[in-house]
Write an enzyme that holds these catalytic residues in place. Structure first.
Site, PDB file in Angstrom:
ATOM      1  N   ASP A   1      -5.655  -2.240  12.230  1.00 33.75           N
ATOM      2  CA  ASP A   1      -4.533  -1.379  12.158  1.00 33.75           C
ATOM      3  C   ASP A   1      -4.403  -0.962  13.604  1.00 33.75           C
ATOM      4  OD1 ASP A   1      -2.557  -0.250  11.099  1.00 33.75           O
ATOM      5  OD2 ASP A   1      -3.509   0.947   9.856  1.00 33.75           O
TER       6      ASP A   1
ATOM      7  N   CYS B   1       0.844  -1.071   0.068  1.00 33.69           N
ATOM      8  CA  CYS B   1      -0.003   0.126   0.043  1.00 33.69           C
ATOM      9  C   CYS B   1       0.938   1.267   0.017  1.00 33.69           C
ATOM     10  CB  CYS B   1      -0.988  -0.073   1.136  1.00 33.69           C
ATOM     11  SG  CYS B   1      -2.346   1.047   1.180  1.00 33.69           S
TER      12      CYS B   1
END
Length: 206
Positions: A127, A8
């Site tokens: 996360d 990412c």
């Protein structure tokens, strides 16, 4: 089970090419202007043109307005949306496209309830919680993850080539997502780290 992986926060052609060469299942572009990994939609479209078929193009948003999201979807061949802000399920579903929902893991967050609130998501990305948005390259305590989440689990937050193998063996996610853990500087990926991350993911599946 084969663990998939996503690279990412790509901003350069060389980084896209390195992720593809390493066998990434998905590539992520960040459309959050406060991020050092932000890419302007037209720039993302140019980068996405380098991505071959069967690699998922993911667009990451944080509390983006409908006009901003529409612009990205008009310009970039997005396969999957990724929401990291305070969006509710209706906002995520609005676009009638596959999406994943990020949860910022912190004390008091009921992950089972959170996953239930986004039952239409294709997956739940876990996360670390930090001030602002994004995990800041920080890991969280993987032991707090419930054994039976109702959504496919994508693990993120502080993953590196050195610890991703242990993370996969402990958590057994369907996928892992990395950004800062394969960088030489913010927004600049390191091809050797991407390759090492991919090798570590494959080794953990053996």
């Amino acid at each position: 089970m084969t663990t998939q992986f996503k690279i990412c926060g790509l901003t350069r052609e060389a980084d896209v090419d390195a992720a593809v060469a390493a066998g990434a299942d998905a590539i992520g572009f960040v459309f959050y202007e406060k991020s050092p990994r932000y890419v302007e939609p037209r720039r993302a479209a140019m980068l996405a043109a380098r991505i071959p078929p069967f690699v998922t193009v993911t667009a990451l948003f944080v509390n983006a307005g409908t006009e901003a999201i529409a612009t990205v979807l008009d310009l970039v061949p997005v396969n999957l949306l990724q929401f990291h802000g305070d969006e509710d399920e209706a906002a995520c579903r609005h676009w009638a496209r596959p999406y994943i929902r990020a949860a910022r893991v912190r004390p008091g967050l009921d992950l089972l309830q959170y996953a239930a609130e986004f039952s239409s998501a294709r997956g739940l990305l876990l996360d670390a919680y930090v001030e602002g948005y994004g995990g800041g390259g920080q890991a969280f305590d993987w032991s707090v993850i419930p054994a039976a989440l109702p959504l496919p689990l994508i693990l993120s937050g502080g993953l590196t080539p050195e610890n991703v193998g242990a993370a996969i063996r402990q958590v057994r996610p369907v996928a892992v997502d990395v950004s800062s853990g394969v960088e030489s500087a913010k927004g600049v990926k390191d091809a050797s780290k991407i390759a090492a991350f991919a090798a570590a993911v494959r080794a953990a599946d053996q």
